[in-house]
Design a protein around this motif. Structure first.
Motif, PDB file in Angstrom:
ATOM      1  N   PRO A   1       0.289  -0.869  -0.272  1.00 28.87           N
ATOM      2  CA  PRO A   1       0.201   0.071   0.006  1.00 28.87           C
ATOM      3  C   PRO A   1       0.883   0.961  -0.254  1.00 28.87           C
ATOM      4  O   PRO A   1       1.960   1.291   0.682  1.00 28.87           O
ATOM      5  N   LYS A   2       0.648   1.723  -0.729  1.00 28.88           N
ATOM      6  CA  LYS A   2       1.095   3.450  -0.342  1.00 28.88           C
ATOM      7  C   LYS A   2       1.483   4.352   0.038  1.00 28.88           C
ATOM      8  O   LYS A   2      -0.273   4.637   0.903  1.00 28.88           O
ATOM      9  N   ALA A   3       2.397   4.868   0.694  1.00 25.19           N
ATOM     10  CA  ALA A   3       2.352   5.797   1.668  1.00 25.19           C
ATOM     11  C   ALA A   3       2.035   7.268   1.675  1.00 25.19           C
ATOM     12  O   ALA A   3       2.126   7.682   0.111  1.00 25.19           O
ATOM     13  N   VAL A   4       1.210   8.074   2.245  1.00 24.40           N
ATOM     14  CA  VAL A   4       0.438   9.443   1.845  1.00 24.40           C
ATOM     15  C   VAL A   4       1.078   9.999   3.485  1.00 24.40           C
ATOM     16  O   VAL A   4       0.258   9.906   4.039  1.00 24.40           O
ATOM     17  N   TYR A   5       1.378  11.460   3.168  1.00 23.44           N
ATOM     18  CA  TYR A   5       1.106  12.249   3.614  1.00 23.44           C
ATOM     19  C   TYR A   5       1.487  13.462   3.894  1.00 23.44           C
ATOM     20  O   TYR A   5       1.499  14.342   2.194  1.00 23.44           O
ATOM     21  N   ALA A   6       0.542  14.291   4.440  1.00 25.97           N
ATOM     22  CA  ALA A   6       0.114  16.011   4.319  1.00 25.97           C
ATOM     23  C   ALA A   6       1.253  16.476   4.678  1.00 25.97           C
ATOM     24  O   ALA A   6       2.442  15.938   5.400  1.00 25.97           O
ATOM     25  N   ASP A   7       1.027  17.559   4.288  1.00 23.10           N
ATOM     26  CA  ASP A   7       1.627  18.394   4.302  1.00 23.10           C
ATOM     27  C   ASP A   7       2.040  19.132   6.262  1.00 23.10           C
ATOM     28  O   ASP A   7       1.110  18.735   6.636  1.00 23.10           O
ATOM     29  N   PRO A   8       3.495  18.726   6.672  1.00 24.91           N
ATOM     30  CA  PRO A   8       3.943  19.286   8.344  1.00 24.91           C
ATOM     31  C   PRO A   8       3.363  20.681   8.156  1.00 24.91           C
ATOM     32  O   PRO A   8       2.713  21.641   8.256  1.00 24.91           O
ATOM     33  N   ILE A   9       2.148  20.353   9.781  1.00 24.79           N
ATOM     34  CA  ILE A   9       1.903  21.449  10.352  1.00 24.79           C
ATOM     35  C   ILE A   9       2.799  21.718  11.536  1.00 24.79           C
ATOM     36  O   ILE A   9       3.399  21.014  12.761  1.00 24.79           O
ATOM     37  N   PHE A  10       2.869  23.155  11.639  1.00 28.39           N
ATOM     38  CA  PHE A  10       4.008  24.050  12.328  1.00 28.39           C
ATOM     39  C   PHE A  10       3.263  25.060  13.298  1.00 28.39           C
ATOM     40  O   PHE A  10       2.269  25.749  12.347  1.00 28.39           O
ATOM     41  N   LEU A  11       3.666  25.452  14.085  1.00 29.01           N
ATOM     42  CA  LEU A  11       3.219  27.095  15.120  1.00 29.01           C
ATOM     43  C   LEU A  11       3.683  28.082  14.001  1.00 29.01           C
ATOM     44  O   LEU A  11       5.064  28.318  13.822  1.00 29.01           O
ATOM     45  N   ALA A  12       3.129  29.537  14.277  1.00 35.19           N
ATOM     46  CA  ALA A  12       3.640  30.407  13.793  1.00 35.19           C
ATOM     47  C   ALA A  12       4.475  31.223  14.599  1.00 35.19           C
ATOM     48  O   ALA A  12       4.408  31.155  15.939  1.00 35.19           O
ATOM     49  N   GLN A  13       5.114  32.291  14.645  1.00 34.85           N
ATOM     50  CA  GLN A  13       6.119  32.571  15.277  1.00 34.85           C
ATOM     51  C   GLN A  13       5.353  33.614  16.572  1.00 34.85           C
ATOM     52  O   GLN A  13       5.403  33.798  17.968  1.00 34.85           O
TER      53      GLN A  13
ATOM     54  N   GLU B   1      -3.693  24.116  24.807  1.00 38.05           N
ATOM     55  CA  GLU B   1      -5.260  24.511  25.466  1.00 38.05           C
ATOM     56  C   GLU B   1      -5.255  25.852  26.014  1.00 38.05           C
ATOM     57  O   GLU B   1      -5.658  26.428  25.983  1.00 38.05           O
ATOM     58  N   ALA B   2      -4.102  25.620  27.329  1.00 38.70           N
ATOM     59  CA  ALA B   2      -4.115  26.703  28.237  1.00 38.70           C
ATOM     60  C   ALA B   2      -3.710  28.031  27.838  1.00 38.70           C
ATOM     61  O   ALA B   2      -4.557  28.718  28.221  1.00 38.70           O
ATOM     62  N   VAL B   3      -3.207  28.392  27.368  1.00 37.66           N
ATOM     63  CA  VAL B   3      -2.276  28.962  26.553  1.00 37.66           C
ATOM     64  C   VAL B   3      -3.238  29.298  25.250  1.00 37.66           C
ATOM     65  O   VAL B   3      -3.862  31.053  24.982  1.00 37.66           O
ATOM     66  N   GLY B   4      -4.192  28.958  25.120  1.00 41.96           N
ATOM     67  CA  GLY B   4      -5.412  29.539  23.679  1.00 41.96           C
ATOM     68  C   GLY B   4      -5.040  29.079  22.356  1.00 41.96           C
ATOM     69  O   GLY B   4      -5.260  30.094  21.497  1.00 41.96           O
ATOM     70  N   ILE B   5      -3.832  27.740  22.267  1.00 37.33           N
ATOM     71  CA  ILE B   5      -3.506  27.382  20.385  1.00 37.33           C
ATOM     72  C   ILE B   5      -4.325  26.709  19.959  1.00 37.33           C
ATOM     73  O   ILE B   5      -4.317  25.051  20.179  1.00 37.33           O
ATOM     74  N   THR B   6      -5.430  26.938  19.776  1.00 30.39           N
ATOM     75  CA  THR B   6      -6.782  25.812  19.675  1.00 30.39           C
ATOM     76  C   THR B   6      -7.014  26.079  17.865  1.00 30.39           C
ATOM     77  O   THR B   6      -8.392  25.849  17.575  1.00 30.39           O
ATOM     78  N   ARG B   7      -6.474  26.612  16.956  1.00 32.28           N
ATOM     79  CA  ARG B   7      -7.407  27.141  15.756  1.00 32.28           C
ATOM     80  C   ARG B   7      -7.693  25.635  14.925  1.00 32.28           C
ATOM     81  O   ARG B   7      -6.304  24.867  16.029  1.00 32.28           O
ATOM     82  N   SER B   8      -8.453  25.832  13.902  1.00 30.18           N
ATOM     83  CA  SER B   8      -8.158  25.096  13.090  1.00 30.18           C
ATOM     84  C   SER B   8      -7.275  24.479  12.405  1.00 30.18           C
ATOM     85  O   SER B   8      -6.783  25.676  11.641  1.00 30.18           O
ATOM     86  N   VAL B   9      -7.013  23.709  12.233  1.00 27.22           N
ATOM     87  CA  VAL B   9      -6.103  23.027  10.964  1.00 27.22           C
ATOM     88  C   VAL B   9      -6.569  21.317  10.402  1.00 27.22           C
ATOM     89  O   VAL B   9      -7.422  20.877  11.130  1.00 27.22           O
ATOM     90  N   THR B  10      -6.481  21.448   9.109  1.00 27.55           N
ATOM     91  CA  THR B  10      -6.798  20.391   8.030  1.00 27.55           C
ATOM     92  C   THR B  10      -5.413  18.928   8.059  1.00 27.55           C
ATOM     93  O   THR B  10      -4.557  19.553   8.296  1.00 27.55           O
ATOM     94  N   ILE B  11      -6.378  18.094   8.529  1.00 30.64           N
ATOM     95  CA  ILE B  11      -4.988  17.020   8.768  1.00 30.64           C
ATOM     96  C   ILE B  11      -5.659  15.398   7.919  1.00 30.64           C
ATOM     97  O   ILE B  11      -6.613  15.781   7.491  1.00 30.64           O
ATOM     98  N   LEU B  12      -4.364  14.913   7.700  1.00 30.03           N
ATOM     99  CA  LEU B  12      -4.926  13.562   6.317  1.00 30.03           C
ATOM    100  C   LEU B  12      -5.337  12.514   7.581  1.00 30.03           C
ATOM    101  O   LEU B  12      -4.586  11.832   8.525  1.00 30.03           O
ATOM    102  N   ASP B  13      -6.558  11.807   7.763  1.00 27.23           N
ATOM    103  CA  ASP B  13      -7.247  11.069   8.676  1.00 27.23           C
ATOM    104  C   ASP B  13      -6.365   9.554   8.184  1.00 27.23           C
ATOM    105  O   ASP B  13      -6.359   8.991   6.979  1.00 27.23           O
ATOM    106  N   THR B  14      -5.489   8.837   9.051  1.00 30.80           N
ATOM    107  CA  THR B  14      -4.451   7.620   8.736  1.00 30.80           C
ATOM    108  C   THR B  14      -5.660   6.684   8.127  1.00 30.80           C
ATOM    109  O   THR B  14      -4.733   6.043   7.616  1.00 30.80           O
TER     110      THR B  14
END
Length: 473
Positions: free
Chosen positions: A240-252, A392-405
């Motif tokens: 089966p082919k492995a498929v990876y989404a773009d990396p998710i990382f924090l803004a400065q 969660e404590a700091v309020g970094i809760t924005r929505s991101v798009t991931i690839l369901d594994t």
């Protein structure tokens, strides 16, 4: 009667099987034991496995010695079983063993069903336990790799139990591999506890199945090279082919918010969390102020570790092993020095990372603690769990798009629910790349090898750069 162990006479093999020969008054019977070994660890005179000696043994070398001792124990047990059987009247009044009876003693009831049993009929589960462990021990691979191999062995055992049949080296076909793949994707119990996945779900992701089957393919390739089988079933099976989404990382700005969060933020978060659990009936009483402050202190420590990792970009395995000696300070500033464990065997180069002011401040904050560790760790799993709570404590809760594994389809989740130690590494690489730092410089500090597919995914244009481009129109 005499019992003699010897190595298989197959030529041009790096791993060979230990065979057992039973000489009685009238006959000589022999069969393979299924125990695989590198010939350099075998003493033909003493009829036993020998352990290498190391002055300062690494974890992998200690594991190799333990496995060699286990093989010796199995040979001793096998010899005792055969001796008892020959003296047992249930086999023969004359103390003779047939070839089928010897196979049953060595390989169990499976051999009784097939008098022509060979090493190719040994359970694949058993073969992986024997052959793969030896192969990977010889290569001196990382602990993480060995842990992954053991995980595949456990999945094979579950498959055999579910199908009520052994999956052997000899009977494994492309059709059986396809069935095993279906089992991995749709049947095996998934104990993943990440909050964005359902608990007690079944099936693993396609990328995980791809990795598991690659490890299994390596076993068959090894058996084919060493003459145990004529042809690997993977020759006619498409992985089966492995498929990876773009990396998710924090803004400065988000990393700065985490860095700047004071202790009171974590205290308030812990209080609100316990109040919610109290309302929902999960707990009967609120913890004391001292306990709340203790929990908040743990969050603050994990925040510091995450920020440090985001400023140096190392993997979690390397981060856990860092000591105070890994940091040096000179006239040109402070540096972190270490050798990445993952690429030690292919590129054992020292990684030198100039320490950011915030990273150096964190190092100094914990410098007075007892012990050699650079930072206050408990375990990688607890660290990953606490990172989500920090976000969660700091309020970094924005929505991101991931690839369901599992389904390989996109879905939206909160970033705090997928936060992990690896996001810190992604934040380091993504930030550097978006600031226009040359790829070779980033790789030199992050430890990515040349041509890394994982690093190539950072080449997607940053959202802020897209916004700048749109504003110019």
């Amino acid at each position: 009667m005499s019992i003699k162990f010897s190595l298989s006479t197959k030529k041009n093999v790096t791993i060979t099987e230990i065979r057992v020969t039973v000489h009685t008054r009238q006959t000589s019977r022999h069969t393979g034991t299924g125990i695989m070994i590198d010939p350099k660890y075998w003493d033909a005179v003493k009829q036993c496995v020998i352990e290498p000696r190391f002055k300062l043994a690494s974890a992998e070398q200690r594991q190799l010695c333990a496995e060699l001792r286990e093989k010796n124990r199995r040979l001793s047990d096998l010899k005792r079983i055969i001796e008892d059987a020959v003296n047992d009247a249930k086999y023969s009044k004359h103390g003779e063993l047939s070839a089928a009876e010897l196979d049953v003693l060595v390989h169990g009831e499976q051999a009784e069903q097939n008098e022509g049993s060979t090493t190719a009929t040994i359970s694949l589960y058993t073969r992986m336990q024997e052959a793969v462990k030896v192969v990977y021990s010889m290569r001196d691979v990382s602990y993480g790799r060995m842990k992954r191999v053991k995980n595949v062995i456990n999945k094979l055992e579950q498959y055999e139990i579910s199908r009520e049949r052994p999956m052997t080296i000899g009977n494994c076909t492309p059709e059986i591999l396809a069935d095993f793949e279906r089992f991995l994707l749709t049947e095996i119990k998934n104990d993943n506890r990440r909050s964005h996945r359902n608990n007690n779900s079944v099936g693993i992701g396609k990328n995980t199945a791809n990795t598991d089957l690659k490890l299994l393919k390596a076993v068959f390739n090894h058996c084919e090279r060493n003459g145990i089988i004529d042809k690997s079933p993977f020759m006619q099976f498409e992985l089966p082919k492995a498929v990876y989404a773009d990396p998710i990382f924090l803004a400065q700005s988000e990393l700065a918010a985490i860095e700047g969060a004071d202790f009171g933020v974590f205290v308030d978060y812990i209080k609100q969390s316990f109040k919610k659990r109290l309302r929902e009936g999960e707990i009967k009483a609120m913890p004391s102020e001292k306990q709340i402050y203790g929990f908040a202190k743990l969050l603050e420590e994990k925040r510091d570790i995450f920020v440090f990792q985001s400023r140096v970009g190392c993997r979690i395995g390397d981060l856990l092993k860092l000591t105070k000696k890994n940091v040096t300070e000179g006239n040109d500033g402070a540096y972190l020095h270490y050798i990445a464990e993952k690429t030690t065997k292919t590129s054992a180069r020292t990684i030198n990372v100039p320490l950011h002011d915030e990273a150096l401040a964190i190092v100094r904050r914990y410098a007075g603690r007892d012990g050699v560790r650079l930072l206050p760790f408990v375990s990688a799993q607890k660290y990953n769990n606490e990172i989500k709570r920090v976000f969660e404590a700091v309020g970094i809760t924005r929505s991101v798009t991931i690839l369901d594994t599992a389904t390989q389809t996109p879905k939206q989740v909160r970033i705090c629910d997928v936060a992990s130690s690896h996001m810190a590494r992604k934040t380091f690489c993504g930030t550097m790349f978006n600031e226009g730092v040359d790829s070779s410089i980033i790789c030199a500090m992050s430890g990515h090898t040349e041509g890394s597919k994982a690093f190539a995914r950072y080449h997607n244009v940053d959202m802020s750069l897209m916004r700048t481009a749109i504003n110019r129109i």
